[in-house]
Design a protein around this motif. Structure first.
Motif, PDB file in Angstrom:
ATOM      1  N   GLU A   1       0.995  -1.554   0.107  1.00  0.00           N
ATOM      2  CA  GLU A   1       0.126  -0.542  -0.307  1.00  0.00           C
ATOM      3  C   GLU A   1       0.953   1.039  -0.437  1.00  0.00           C
ATOM      4  O   GLU A   1      -0.075   2.266   0.037  1.00  0.00           O
ATOM      5  CB  GLU A   1      -1.412   0.584   1.376  1.00  0.00           C
ATOM      6  N   GLN A   2       2.707   0.826  -0.157  1.00  0.00           N
ATOM      7  CA  GLN A   2       3.379   2.650  -0.199  1.00  0.00           C
ATOM      8  C   GLN A   2       4.380   1.936  -1.165  1.00  0.00           C
ATOM      9  O   GLN A   2       4.425   0.641  -1.146  1.00  0.00           O
ATOM     10  CB  GLN A   2       3.788   2.467   1.427  1.00  0.00           C
TER      11      GLN A   2
ATOM     12  N   GLU B   1       6.418   9.464  -3.236  1.00  0.00           N
ATOM     13  CA  GLU B   1       5.636   8.893  -2.803  1.00  0.00           C
ATOM     14  C   GLU B   1       4.414   8.399  -2.190  1.00  0.00           C
ATOM     15  O   GLU B   1       3.909   9.139  -1.811  1.00  0.00           O
ATOM     16  CB  GLU B   1       6.844   8.662  -0.644  1.00  0.00           C
TER      17      GLU B   1
ATOM     18  N   LYS C   1       1.164   6.629  -0.302  1.00  0.00           N
ATOM     19  CA  LYS C   1       0.161   6.190   0.113  1.00  0.00           C
ATOM     20  C   LYS C   1      -1.364   5.705   0.360  1.00  0.00           C
ATOM     21  O   LYS C   1      -1.405   6.811   0.322  1.00  0.00           O
ATOM     22  CB  LYS C   1       0.243   7.058   1.898  1.00  0.00           C
TER      23      LYS C   1
END
Length: 489
Positions: A64-65, A150, A152
């Protein structure tokens, strides 16, 4: 390459430049076919982005990241090089853990973070055959294409989506076992707070059937068995019993999701649910927590809609129902276990009282006094027995029985009853005894009364007809209008 190899053996060459040119023309024609206004015009922006960068790699089955590279930014339907704080923007990255809405499952939300900026993602969509588009708003800094970010995913929301999506598979299989193998999914919505899906079935599902479906689904949930995923060809998957869902498009290779072990009948000791599915799912069936089916309804001919809750949402739903039951029990001053029997007894008592009240109103209307307070006497109009009354507290459906009783009391004649509702609207019934229907039609007379009440029309039989009107204050005028019609006949 295969074409070139095959033709090379025949000493035939391939015009690569011509092929490339024809391919470009085909792509241009495809883009033109999307030209238009509004959403159609906005969609055209994704084709060149897809051609330049290729499809987005989806990493969300495992994580999930993730980190990614911004390949394109779209603002107001146009590609831009940057976006500033407050801008609504669509972001395309080379790889993402965000699931794009498809197969009924809603797209992920979350954050995209980079050096000096952050974007709050409110939805993720799939565009132009494999492009994942993150829709959001820049909440700080300035975003530029080419930047490293990034990504998330909102973990709590994704977890609820996983549970609801896996629950649809369990409920689907349970429905097939309870109702029959003709059941097939015709559409679905997997949202964080609930799940909904449509199935092929030509009649309402009984409460007992829904209860059995729910019990079977929860039977698999408590197994807490791992949910397995395999990649295989479509033909091999279907040969192994996997179900393909209505409206879904599958490539040469598909994901086959299996969960649970059957406990009954032909499913005993075999995988319980096996479906082709590209959505995200729980790691084990126990992660679903609880399945609660809340409704079954019709949405089209031969199509039923099932709605259900899972996990914490299901628990809250049951808690609210329990509170309502306890509140009813407290009002009735009995235990919750005794509520059904007490409510049934109260309904029976109410029906009895309503019947008694109707009889009392009927006697009052037929008996002692007219609305003016003068003793009610049957009249004779043009040699015909006549009874006309304005009544209150009598429902429109009870006026006909009242007219029947009036006809019986007259023996031969015509009765008119005008009832006033709480909204000051009137209902009128005219009854004609059988010996007079050759001379007078109740339908004609009720239309005369309706006109006096400000209405029009009316219908029924020669011996009994009913109509209405917007002004109950003219009830006496309606009765007088019928009298006048008799005198003029």
């Amino acid at each position: 390459d295969l074409t070139q190899d095959a033709l090379r053996q025949r000493n035939i060459s391939v015009d690569l430049a011509g092929f490339a040119n024809a391919m470009e023309q085909q792509k241009a024609e495809a883009r033109k076919s999307w030209a238009g206004s509004g959403e159609a015009a906005t969609e055209t922006v994704w084709f060149p982005v897809r051609e330049k960068n290729g499809a987005t790699e989806f990493l969300g089955y495992e994580t999930e990241q993730a980190e990614g590279l911004i390949q394109a930014l779209v603002r107001d339907g146009k590609t831009v090089d940057s976006a500033a704080k407050g801008d609504a923007v669509a972001v395309v990255v080379n790889q993402t853990p965000f699931y794009g809405e498809s197969g009924g499952q809603m797209g992920d939300t979350g954050l995209i973070l980079g050096e000096g900026f952050s974007i709050e993602i409110s939805d993720t969509q799939k565009k132009a055959d494999g492009l994942f588009v993150h829709l959001g708003k820049v909440i700080s800094g300035t975003v530029n294409t080419g930047g490293t970010v990034e990504l998330k995913v909102d973990h709590a929301r994704r977890s609820r989506l996983r549970a609801n999506h896996s629950a649809t598979h369990l409920i689907h299989e349970a429905l097939r076992e309870v109702l029959g193998t003709h059941v097939a999914q015709k559409g679905s919505l997997v949202a964080p707070e609930r799940l909904r899906f449509d199935i092929s079935h030509n009649k309402p599902i009984s409460p007992d059937e829904l209860e059995e479906v729910e019990r079977m689904a929860n039977e698999i949930v408590v197994q807490n068995s791992p949910v397995s995923t395999r990649l295989m060809s479509v033909d091999d998957a279907i040969a192994e019993g996997a179900m393909a869902l209505f409206g879904e498009k599958y490539g040469d290779e598909v994901r086959v999701v299996s969960m649970g072990t059957g406990l009954h009948g032909a499913k005993a000791n075999r995988p319980y649910s096996v479906e082709l599915c590209g959505g995200t799912h729980v790691r084990a069936t126990g992660d679903i927590g609880l399945v609660r089916v809340v409704s079954d309804s019709a949405v089209a001919a031969g199509v039923r809609r099932i709605e259900a809750l899972t996990g914490e949402a299901a628990r809250k739903h049951l808690d609210e129902q329990d509170k309502r039951l306890k509140a009813v029990a407290a009002t009735l001053k009995i235990s919750p276990a005794d509520v059904p029997a007490r409510v049934e007894a109260l309904l029976d008592e109410r029906k009895k009282l309503e019947k008694e009240l109707t009889e009392a109103r009927k006697k009052l209307a037929l008996g002692d006094r007219s609305p003016s307070g003068v003793p009610a006497e049957n009249e004779t109009i043009a040699g015909i027995g006549f009874l006309g009354k304005a009544v209150s507290g009598v429902s429109p459906k009870d006026l006909k029985p009242l007219a029947d009783a009036g006809k019986k009391s007259l023996g031969s004649g015509i009765v008119v009853f005008v009832g006033a509702g709480e909204d000051n609207k009137a209902s009128v019934v005219v009854g004609v005894t059988d010996d007079l229907t050759a001379r007078f039609s109740a339908v004609d007379l009720v239309r005369v009364a309706s006109a006096a009440l400000g209405g029009q029309g009316g219908g029924g039989r020669p011996d009994m007809a009913q109509a209405g009107g917007p002004d109950a204050s003219k009830a006496e005028e309606a009765i007088a209008a019928v009298k006048a019609a008799l005198e003029a006949a």
